[in-house]
Design a protein around this motif. Structure first.
Motif, PDB file in Angstrom:
ATOM      1  N   GLY A   1      32.405   3.987  32.233  1.00  0.00           N
ATOM      2  CA  GLY A   1      33.477   4.544  33.061  1.00  0.00           C
ATOM      3  C   GLY A   1      33.157   5.921  33.625  1.00  0.00           C
ATOM      4  O   GLY A   1      33.805   6.368  34.566  1.00  0.00           O
ATOM      5  N   ASP A   2      32.153   6.609  33.072  1.00  0.00           N
ATOM      6  CA  ASP A   2      31.772   7.933  33.597  1.00  0.00           C
ATOM      7  C   ASP A   2      31.239   7.817  35.033  1.00  0.00           C
ATOM      8  O   ASP A   2      30.792   6.740  35.454  1.00  0.00           O
ATOM      9  CB  ASP A   2      30.662   8.544  32.722  1.00  0.00           C
ATOM     10  N   ILE A   3      31.231   8.955  35.727  1.00  0.00           N
ATOM     11  CA  ILE A   3      30.691   8.970  37.096  1.00  0.00           C
ATOM     12  C   ILE A   3      29.256   9.506  37.068  1.00  0.00           C
ATOM     13  O   ILE A   3      28.996  10.609  36.583  1.00  0.00           O
ATOM     14  CB  ILE A   3      31.561   9.828  38.035  1.00  0.00           C
ATOM     15  N   VAL A   4      28.329   8.689  37.595  1.00  0.00           N
ATOM     16  CA  VAL A   4      26.910   9.062  37.678  1.00  0.00           C
ATOM     17  C   VAL A   4      26.583   9.279  39.158  1.00  0.00           C
ATOM     18  O   VAL A   4      26.852   8.414  39.993  1.00  0.00           O
ATOM     19  CB  VAL A   4      26.020   7.938  37.082  1.00  0.00           C
ATOM     20  N   PHE A   5      25.975  10.419  39.460  1.00  0.00           N
ATOM     21  CA  PHE A   5      25.752  10.803  40.868  1.00  0.00           C
ATOM     22  C   PHE A   5      24.268  11.055  41.127  1.00  0.00           C
ATOM     23  O   PHE A   5      23.583  11.676  40.316  1.00  0.00           O
ATOM     24  CB  PHE A   5      26.570  12.075  41.145  1.00  0.00           C
ATOM     25  N   ASP A   6      23.794  10.562  42.288  1.00  0.00           N
ATOM     26  CA  ASP A   6      22.413  10.834  42.715  1.00  0.00           C
ATOM     27  C   ASP A   6      22.427  11.281  44.184  1.00  0.00           C
ATOM     28  O   ASP A   6      22.722  10.477  45.075  1.00  0.00           O
ATOM     29  CB  ASP A   6      21.567   9.564  42.545  1.00  0.00           C
ATOM     30  N   PRO A   7      22.103  12.555  44.453  1.00  0.00           N
ATOM     31  CA  PRO A   7      22.113  13.037  45.851  1.00  0.00           C
ATOM     32  C   PRO A   7      20.869  12.651  46.646  1.00  0.00           C
ATOM     33  O   PRO A   7      20.798  12.935  47.849  1.00  0.00           O
ATOM     34  CB  PRO A   7      22.208  14.557  45.692  1.00  0.00           C
ATOM     35  N   PHE A   8      19.853  12.036  46.010  1.00  0.00           N
ATOM     36  CA  PHE A   8      18.655  11.552  46.730  1.00  0.00           C
ATOM     37  C   PHE A   8      18.434  10.099  46.305  1.00  0.00           C
ATOM     38  O   PHE A   8      17.473   9.772  45.603  1.00  0.00           O
ATOM     39  CB  PHE A   8      17.434  12.424  46.386  1.00  0.00           C
ATOM     40  N   LEU A   9      19.314   9.238  46.739  1.00  0.00           N
ATOM     41  CA  LEU A   9      19.457   7.895  46.151  1.00  0.00           C
ATOM     42  C   LEU A   9      18.291   6.954  46.430  1.00  0.00           C
ATOM     43  O   LEU A   9      18.026   6.055  45.642  1.00  0.00           O
ATOM     44  CB  LEU A   9      20.761   7.257  46.655  1.00  0.00           C
TER      45      LEU A   9
ATOM     46  N   GLU B   1      22.203   9.086  50.508  1.00  0.00           N
ATOM     47  CA  GLU B   1      20.854   8.831  51.025  1.00  0.00           C
ATOM     48  C   GLU B   1      20.862   9.090  52.533  1.00  0.00           C
ATOM     49  O   GLU B   1      21.741   8.599  53.241  1.00  0.00           O
ATOM     50  CB  GLU B   1      20.429   7.384  50.705  1.00  0.00           C
ATOM     51  N   ALA B   2      19.855   9.855  52.990  1.00  0.00           N
ATOM     52  CA  ALA B   2      19.806  10.226  54.404  1.00  0.00           C
ATOM     53  C   ALA B   2      19.392   9.049  55.291  1.00  0.00           C
ATOM     54  O   ALA B   2      19.815   8.953  56.442  1.00  0.00           O
ATOM     55  CB  ALA B   2      18.826  11.389  54.587  1.00  0.00           C
ATOM     56  N   ASP B   3      18.569   8.156  54.758  1.00  0.00           N
ATOM     57  CA  ASP B   3      18.015   7.090  55.597  1.00  0.00           C
ATOM     58  C   ASP B   3      18.870   5.816  55.523  1.00  0.00           C
ATOM     59  O   ASP B   3      19.121   5.278  54.434  1.00  0.00           O
ATOM     60  CB  ASP B   3      16.584   6.782  55.132  1.00  0.00           C
TER      61      ASP B   3
ATOM     62  N   TYR C   1      17.199   2.692  53.777  1.00  0.00           N
ATOM     63  CA  TYR C   1      17.187   2.751  52.305  1.00  0.00           C
ATOM     64  C   TYR C   1      18.607   2.564  51.752  1.00  0.00           C
ATOM     65  O   TYR C   1      18.792   1.927  50.709  1.00  0.00           O
ATOM     66  CB  TYR C   1      16.612   4.073  51.807  1.00  0.00           C
ATOM     67  N   ALA C   2      19.591   3.155  52.442  1.00  0.00           N
ATOM     68  CA  ALA C   2      20.985   2.999  51.992  1.00  0.00           C
ATOM     69  C   ALA C   2      21.372   1.515  52.030  1.00  0.00           C
ATOM     70  O   ALA C   2      22.073   1.014  51.137  1.00  0.00           O
ATOM     71  CB  ALA C   2      21.917   3.826  52.875  1.00  0.00           C
ATOM     72  N   ALA C   3      20.875   0.798  53.051  1.00  0.00           N
ATOM     73  CA  ALA C   3      21.163  -0.642  53.156  1.00  0.00           C
ATOM     74  C   ALA C   3      20.519  -1.393  51.984  1.00  0.00           C
ATOM     75  O   ALA C   3      21.134  -2.294  51.395  1.00  0.00           O
ATOM     76  CB  ALA C   3      20.650  -1.183  54.489  1.00  0.00           C
TER      77      ALA C   3
ATOM     78  N   VAL D   1      26.736   6.898  50.234  1.00  0.00           N
ATOM     79  CA  VAL D   1      27.057   7.679  51.427  1.00  0.00           C
ATOM     80  C   VAL D   1      25.773   7.850  52.239  1.00  0.00           C
ATOM     81  O   VAL D   1      24.733   8.221  51.683  1.00  0.00           O
ATOM     82  CB  VAL D   1      27.609   9.080  51.053  1.00  0.00           C
ATOM     83  N   ILE D   2      25.855   7.556  53.542  1.00  0.00           N
ATOM     84  CA  ILE D   2      24.682   7.799  54.393  1.00  0.00           C
ATOM     85  C   ILE D   2      24.865   9.181  55.005  1.00  0.00           C
ATOM     86  O   ILE D   2      25.818   9.417  55.765  1.00  0.00           O
ATOM     87  CB  ILE D   2      24.563   6.755  55.529  1.00  0.00           C
ATOM     88  N   GLY D   3      23.984  10.099  54.640  1.00  0.00           N
ATOM     89  CA  GLY D   3      24.127  11.443  55.187  1.00  0.00           C
ATOM     90  C   GLY D   3      23.181  12.424  54.537  1.00  0.00           C
ATOM     91  O   GLY D   3      22.350  12.060  53.698  1.00  0.00           O
ATOM     92  N   ASP D   4      23.333  13.672  54.944  1.00  0.00           N
ATOM     93  CA  ASP D   4      22.468  14.738  54.475  1.00  0.00           C
ATOM     94  C   ASP D   4      23.109  15.425  53.263  1.00  0.00           C
ATOM     95  O   ASP D   4      24.170  16.028  53.378  1.00  0.00           O
ATOM     96  CB  ASP D   4      22.264  15.746  55.618  1.00  0.00           C
TER      97      ASP D   4
END
Ligand SMILES: C[S@@+](CC[C@H](N)C(=O)[O-])C[C@H]1O[C@@H](n2cnc3c(N)ncnc32)[C@H](O)[C@@H]1O
Length: 308
Positions: free
Chosen positions: A244-252, A272-274, A277-279, A43-46
Protein backbone atom coordinates in the motif's frame (compact mmCIF):
# COMPACT_ATOMS: atom_id res chain seq x y z
CA UNK A 1 5.83 -4.88 -33.22
CA UNK A 2 9.17 -5.75 -34.88
CA UNK A 3 9.84 -9.26 -36.29
CA UNK A 4 11.68 -11.46 -33.80
CA UNK A 5 12.37 -15.13 -33.20
CA UNK A 6 9.92 -17.10 -31.03
CA UNK A 7 12.42 -17.50 -28.20
CA UNK A 8 13.13 -13.77 -28.15
CA UNK A 9 10.79 -12.38 -25.48
CA UNK A 10 12.03 -8.78 -25.75
CA UNK A 11 9.20 -6.26 -25.64
CA UNK A 12 9.31 -3.84 -28.60
CA UNK A 13 6.65 -1.18 -29.00
CA UNK A 14 6.41 0.82 -32.19
CA UNK A 15 4.05 3.15 -34.12
CA UNK A 16 0.39 2.63 -33.28
CA UNK A 17 1.11 0.87 -29.96
CA UNK A 18 3.24 3.75 -28.72
CA UNK A 19 0.28 6.04 -29.15
CA UNK A 20 -2.16 3.50 -27.59
CA UNK A 21 -0.05 2.99 -24.47
CA UNK A 22 1.25 6.53 -24.11
CA UNK A 23 -2.41 7.68 -24.02
CA UNK A 24 -2.74 5.69 -20.77
CA UNK A 25 -0.02 7.89 -19.24
CA UNK A 26 -0.54 11.26 -17.61
CA UNK A 27 0.70 14.10 -19.82
CA UNK A 28 2.70 16.62 -17.78
CA UNK A 29 1.46 20.17 -17.61
CA UNK A 30 3.50 23.05 -16.21
CA UNK A 31 2.56 22.08 -12.65
CA UNK A 32 2.55 18.65 -11.08
CA UNK A 33 -0.99 17.23 -10.57
CA UNK A 34 -2.22 16.54 -7.00
CA UNK A 35 -1.24 13.25 -5.36
CA UNK A 36 -4.52 11.40 -5.98
CA UNK A 37 -4.12 12.00 -9.73
CA UNK A 38 -0.49 10.84 -9.70
CA UNK A 39 -0.95 7.56 -7.86
CA UNK A 40 -0.54 4.44 -10.03
CA UNK A 41 0.36 6.60 -13.02
CA UNK A 42 3.23 6.99 -15.45
CA UNK A 43 3.76 10.68 -16.13
CA UNK A 44 5.34 11.69 -19.44
CA UNK A 45 7.42 14.76 -18.75
CA UNK A 46 10.55 16.38 -17.44
CA UNK A 47 11.27 15.45 -13.84
CA UNK A 48 13.24 18.61 -13.21
CA UNK A 49 10.16 20.74 -13.88
CA UNK A 50 7.68 18.39 -12.15
CA UNK A 51 9.65 17.71 -8.98
CA UNK A 52 9.52 21.39 -8.01
CA UNK A 53 5.73 21.23 -7.59
CA UNK A 54 5.42 17.55 -6.61
CA UNK A 55 3.34 17.18 -3.39
CA UNK A 56 5.48 17.39 -0.24
CA UNK A 57 5.84 14.50 2.26
CA UNK A 58 3.81 12.25 -0.04
CA UNK A 59 6.06 9.32 -0.94
CA UNK A 60 7.25 6.38 1.21
CA UNK A 61 10.08 5.16 -0.99
CA UNK A 62 12.06 6.45 -3.97
CA UNK A 63 13.92 3.91 -6.11
CA UNK A 64 15.67 5.56 -9.00
CA UNK A 65 18.21 4.90 -11.71
CA UNK A 66 19.24 8.27 -13.17
CA UNK A 67 21.44 8.64 -16.26
CA UNK A 68 25.01 7.81 -15.18
CA UNK A 69 27.75 10.29 -15.97
CA UNK A 70 28.56 8.72 -19.36
CA UNK A 71 27.56 9.38 -22.97
CA UNK A 72 24.27 7.54 -23.44
CA UNK A 73 21.47 7.75 -25.98
CA UNK A 74 17.92 7.40 -24.63
CA UNK A 75 15.88 7.30 -27.87
CA UNK A 76 15.86 10.88 -29.23
CA UNK A 77 17.77 12.41 -26.32
CA UNK A 78 21.44 11.94 -25.52
CA UNK A 79 22.93 12.32 -22.09
CA UNK A 80 26.34 14.00 -22.26
CA UNK A 81 29.20 13.24 -19.88
CA UNK A 82 29.91 16.20 -17.60
CA UNK A 83 32.85 17.13 -15.42
CA UNK A 84 32.45 16.02 -11.80
CA UNK A 85 31.34 19.42 -10.47
CA UNK A 86 28.62 19.76 -13.12
CA UNK A 87 27.38 16.22 -12.53
CA UNK A 88 27.20 16.94 -8.77
CA UNK A 89 25.17 20.08 -9.49
CA UNK A 90 22.92 18.06 -11.79
CA UNK A 91 22.41 15.40 -9.08
CA UNK A 92 21.76 17.99 -6.40
CA UNK A 93 19.07 19.74 -8.48
CA UNK A 94 16.74 16.73 -8.11
CA UNK A 95 18.04 15.01 -4.97
CA UNK A 96 17.22 18.10 -2.88
CA UNK A 97 13.61 17.95 -4.10
CA UNK A 98 13.33 14.28 -3.10
CA UNK A 99 14.09 15.22 0.49
CA UNK A 100 10.94 17.41 0.48
CA UNK A 101 8.82 14.86 -1.40
CA UNK A 102 9.63 11.89 0.86
CA UNK A 103 7.77 11.32 4.13
CA UNK A 104 9.71 11.78 7.38
CA UNK A 105 10.14 7.99 7.63
CA UNK A 106 10.88 7.55 3.91
CA UNK A 107 13.84 5.89 2.18
CA UNK A 108 15.71 6.43 -1.05
CA UNK A 109 17.78 4.15 -3.30
CA UNK A 110 19.95 5.62 -6.10
CA UNK A 111 21.65 3.42 -8.70
CA UNK A 112 25.05 4.39 -10.11
CA UNK A 113 28.26 3.05 -11.66
CA UNK A 114 31.77 3.11 -10.17
CA UNK A 115 32.66 6.55 -11.53
CA UNK A 116 29.48 8.37 -10.48
CA UNK A 117 29.33 6.49 -7.15
CA UNK A 118 31.54 8.91 -5.13
CA UNK A 119 29.61 11.89 -6.52
CA UNK A 120 26.24 10.36 -5.65
CA UNK A 121 27.49 9.68 -2.11
CA UNK A 122 28.81 13.24 -1.77
CA UNK A 123 25.47 14.77 -2.77
CA UNK A 124 23.25 12.28 -0.92
CA UNK A 125 24.95 12.87 2.41
CA UNK A 126 24.17 16.58 2.22
CA UNK A 127 20.45 15.78 2.45
CA UNK A 128 20.00 12.24 3.79
CA UNK A 129 21.33 9.72 6.27
CA UNK A 130 23.35 7.47 3.96
CA UNK A 131 23.10 3.95 5.39
CA UNK A 132 24.82 1.70 2.91
CA UNK A 133 26.11 1.09 -0.58
CA UNK A 134 25.00 -2.16 -2.21
CA UNK A 135 27.29 -3.46 -4.93
CA UNK A 136 25.84 -5.94 -7.38
CA UNK A 137 27.66 -8.02 -9.92
CA UNK A 138 26.63 -7.79 -13.57
CA UNK A 139 27.24 -10.96 -15.53
CA UNK A 140 27.77 -8.97 -18.69
CA UNK A 141 30.28 -6.17 -19.12
CA UNK A 142 31.75 -4.55 -22.21
CA UNK A 143 35.17 -6.05 -23.04
CA UNK A 144 38.08 -3.60 -22.79
CA UNK A 145 41.50 -3.77 -24.44
CA UNK A 146 43.24 -1.36 -22.09
CA UNK A 147 41.19 -1.52 -18.91
CA UNK A 148 39.44 -3.94 -16.58
CA UNK A 149 35.99 -4.90 -17.75
CA UNK A 150 33.37 -3.24 -15.53
CA UNK A 151 31.13 -5.86 -13.98
CA UNK A 152 29.70 -4.04 -10.97
CA UNK A 153 27.12 -1.41 -10.16
CA UNK A 154 26.23 0.37 -6.93
CA UNK A 155 22.96 1.27 -5.27
CA UNK A 156 23.04 3.78 -2.39
CA UNK A 157 20.58 3.33 0.46
CA UNK A 158 19.63 6.53 2.32
CA UNK A 159 16.85 7.56 4.67
CA UNK A 160 15.27 10.87 5.66
CA UNK A 161 15.63 10.15 9.38
CA UNK A 162 16.42 7.37 11.86
CA UNK A 163 12.78 6.27 11.74
CA UNK A 164 12.52 4.07 8.63
CA UNK A 165 11.10 0.77 7.38
CA UNK A 166 13.45 -2.20 7.02
CA UNK A 167 11.73 -5.56 6.58
CA UNK A 168 14.68 -7.87 7.10
CA UNK A 169 12.41 -10.92 7.19
CA UNK A 170 11.28 -10.24 3.58
CA UNK A 171 14.80 -10.31 2.12
CA UNK A 172 16.54 -13.08 4.03
CA UNK A 173 18.84 -15.18 1.85
CA UNK A 174 18.45 -18.98 1.63
CA UNK A 175 21.89 -20.61 1.64
CA UNK A 176 22.96 -24.26 1.33
CA UNK A 177 24.36 -25.61 4.58
CA UNK A 178 27.74 -27.30 4.24
CA UNK A 179 28.22 -28.23 7.92
CA UNK A 180 24.76 -29.00 9.40
CA UNK A 181 25.26 -28.70 13.18
CA UNK A 182 22.85 -30.38 15.59
CA UNK A 183 22.20 -29.33 19.18
CA UNK A 184 22.69 -31.58 22.23
CA UNK A 185 19.19 -33.08 21.64
CA UNK A 186 20.10 -33.93 18.03
CA UNK A 187 17.87 -31.19 16.57
CA UNK A 188 18.90 -29.13 13.52
CA UNK A 189 20.65 -25.94 14.65
CA UNK A 190 19.53 -22.94 12.53
CA UNK A 191 18.90 -24.98 9.38
CA UNK A 192 16.01 -26.81 7.72
CA UNK A 193 15.43 -29.44 5.04
CA UNK A 194 13.68 -28.71 1.74
CA UNK A 195 13.41 -31.30 -1.07
CA UNK A 196 16.15 -33.33 0.60
CA UNK A 197 18.59 -30.38 0.75
CA UNK A 198 19.72 -28.49 3.84
CA UNK A 199 19.42 -24.72 4.01
CA UNK A 200 19.62 -21.86 6.48
CA UNK A 201 18.29 -18.32 6.26
CA UNK A 202 20.88 -15.61 6.63
CA UNK A 203 20.74 -11.80 6.65
CA UNK A 204 21.59 -10.31 3.23
CA UNK A 205 24.89 -8.47 2.82
CA UNK A 206 25.60 -5.43 0.64
CA UNK A 207 27.28 -7.56 -2.06
CA UNK A 208 24.81 -9.19 -4.43
CA UNK A 209 25.98 -11.85 -6.86
CA UNK A 210 22.60 -13.37 -7.71
CA UNK A 211 21.34 -10.75 -10.17
CA UNK A 212 20.99 -11.29 -13.92
CA UNK A 213 20.77 -8.28 -16.25
CA UNK A 214 17.66 -8.78 -18.46
CA UNK A 215 18.48 -10.40 -21.79
CA UNK A 216 16.54 -11.38 -24.92
CA UNK A 217 14.97 -14.64 -23.69
CA UNK A 218 13.71 -13.17 -20.38
CA UNK A 219 10.05 -12.02 -20.45
CA UNK A 220 10.93 -8.84 -18.56
CA UNK A 221 13.41 -7.72 -21.26
CA UNK A 222 12.59 -4.60 -23.29
CA UNK A 223 14.40 -2.47 -25.84
CA UNK A 224 15.41 0.09 -23.17
CA UNK A 225 19.23 0.39 -23.23
CA UNK A 226 19.77 0.43 -19.44
CA UNK A 227 16.91 -1.59 -18.02
CA UNK A 228 17.34 -2.76 -14.41
CA UNK A 229 16.48 -6.35 -13.36
CA UNK A 230 13.13 -6.79 -11.59
CA UNK A 231 14.83 -9.02 -8.99
CA UNK A 232 17.20 -6.20 -7.96
CA UNK A 233 14.37 -3.71 -7.54
CA UNK A 234 12.18 -6.29 -5.74
CA UNK A 235 14.76 -6.65 -2.95
CA UNK A 236 14.84 -2.87 -2.41
CA UNK A 237 11.05 -2.49 -2.42
CA UNK A 238 10.43 -5.47 -0.13
CA UNK A 239 13.01 -4.30 2.41
CA UNK A 240 12.08 -0.63 2.49
CA UNK A 241 8.31 -0.40 2.01
CA UNK A 242 5.07 -2.07 3.03
CA UNK A 243 2.02 -3.08 0.99
CA UNK A 244 0.00 0.00 0.00
CA UNK A 245 2.99 2.37 0.32
CA UNK A 246 3.80 4.79 -2.51
CA UNK A 247 6.99 4.01 -4.47
CA UNK A 248 8.25 6.77 -6.78
CA UNK A 249 10.81 6.78 -9.61
CA UNK A 250 11.57 10.13 -11.33
CA UNK A 251 13.68 8.41 -14.07
CA UNK A 252 11.34 5.53 -14.83
CA UNK A 253 12.78 4.30 -18.17
CA UNK A 254 10.98 1.08 -19.19
CA UNK A 255 9.00 1.09 -15.93
CA UNK A 256 10.84 -1.48 -13.79
CA UNK A 257 10.26 0.32 -10.47
CA UNK A 258 6.51 0.77 -11.07
CA UNK A 259 6.10 -2.76 -12.44
CA UNK A 260 7.78 -4.36 -9.41
CA UNK A 261 5.87 -2.07 -7.01
CA UNK A 262 2.63 -3.17 -8.64
CA UNK A 263 3.59 -6.86 -8.48
CA UNK A 264 4.35 -6.46 -4.76
CA UNK A 265 1.06 -4.64 -4.03
CA UNK A 266 2.54 -1.20 -3.52
CA UNK A 267 1.24 1.96 -5.18
CA UNK A 268 3.55 3.63 -7.68
CA UNK A 269 4.32 6.89 -9.48
CA UNK A 270 6.83 7.15 -12.31
CA UNK A 271 8.06 10.04 -14.45
CA UNK A 272 9.72 9.41 -17.82
CA UNK A 273 10.69 12.04 -20.38
CA UNK A 274 10.52 9.74 -23.41
CA UNK A 275 7.06 8.84 -24.76
CA UNK A 276 8.27 5.52 -26.24
CA UNK A 277 9.74 4.31 -22.92
CA UNK A 278 6.65 5.51 -21.03
CA UNK A 279 4.54 3.42 -23.45
CA UNK A 280 6.72 0.36 -22.71
CA UNK A 281 6.20 1.00 -18.97
CA UNK A 282 2.42 1.08 -19.44
CA UNK A 283 2.45 -2.12 -21.51
CA UNK A 284 4.53 -3.84 -18.78
CA UNK A 285 2.16 -2.54 -16.09
CA UNK A 286 -0.80 -3.99 -18.01
CA UNK A 287 0.92 -7.39 -18.12
CA UNK A 288 1.90 -7.13 -14.43
CA UNK A 289 -1.78 -6.84 -13.52
CA UNK A 290 -2.21 -10.41 -14.82
CA UNK A 291 1.21 -11.97 -14.22
CA UNK A 292 2.72 -10.88 -10.93
CA UNK A 293 5.67 -13.29 -10.84
CA UNK A 294 9.19 -11.89 -10.56
CA UNK A 295 11.94 -14.01 -12.10
CA UNK A 296 14.27 -15.25 -9.34
CA UNK A 297 11.75 -14.65 -6.51
CA UNK A 298 9.20 -17.25 -5.44
CA UNK A 299 7.12 -14.97 -3.22
CA UNK A 300 9.14 -15.64 -0.09
CA UNK A 301 12.74 -16.28 -1.14
CA UNK A 302 15.21 -15.18 -3.80
CA UNK A 303 16.92 -17.94 -5.76
CA UNK A 304 20.67 -17.90 -6.28
CA UNK A 305 20.49 -17.44 -10.06
CA UNK A 306 17.49 -16.38 -12.10
CA UNK A 307 18.23 -17.95 -15.44
CA UNK A 308 15.43 -20.49 -15.16
C1 LIG B 1 18.99 4.84 -16.61
S1 LIG B 1 17.44 5.04 -17.35
C2 LIG B 1 16.34 4.22 -16.24
C3 LIG B 1 16.09 2.79 -16.61
C4 LIG B 1 15.08 2.10 -15.69
N1 LIG B 1 15.63 1.86 -14.38
C5 LIG B 1 14.58 0.79 -16.29
O1 LIG B 1 14.65 -0.26 -15.62
O2 LIG B 1 14.13 0.80 -17.44
C6 LIG B 1 17.14 6.71 -17.09
C7 LIG B 1 15.86 7.20 -17.75
O3 LIG B 1 15.66 8.57 -17.36
C8 LIG B 1 15.01 9.24 -18.42
N2 LIG B 1 15.26 10.68 -18.22
C9 LIG B 1 16.39 11.38 -18.44
N3 LIG B 1 16.22 12.67 -18.11
C10 LIG B 1 14.95 12.78 -17.65
C11 LIG B 1 14.17 13.86 -17.14
N4 LIG B 1 14.67 15.08 -17.05
N5 LIG B 1 12.89 13.61 -16.75
C12 LIG B 1 12.36 12.36 -16.85
N6 LIG B 1 13.05 11.31 -17.34
C13 LIG B 1 14.32 11.50 -17.72
C14 LIG B 1 15.66 8.67 -19.68
O4 LIG B 1 14.82 8.81 -20.82
C15 LIG B 1 15.87 7.18 -19.28
O5 LIG B 1 14.82 6.36 -19.75
Amino acid sequence: MKEKSKRNKTLFITGELVSVYSKKCLPAGKKCPPLDELVNKTVIGDSFALLKTFPSASVDLVVTDPPYNIEKKFNQKSFKKMDDADYCAWLESWICELKRILKANGSLYVCCDWSSSPLVYFVLKKYFVVRNRITWKREKGRACRRNWKNNLEDVYFATVSDDYTFNLDRVMVKKSVLAPYKDERGQAKDWFCENGKKYRLTAPSNVWTDITVPYWSMPENTEHPTQKPEKLIAKLILASSNEGDIVFDPFLGSGTTSVVARKLNRRYIGIEADKGYAAIAEKRLETAAEISSIQGYDGSCFSDRDDG
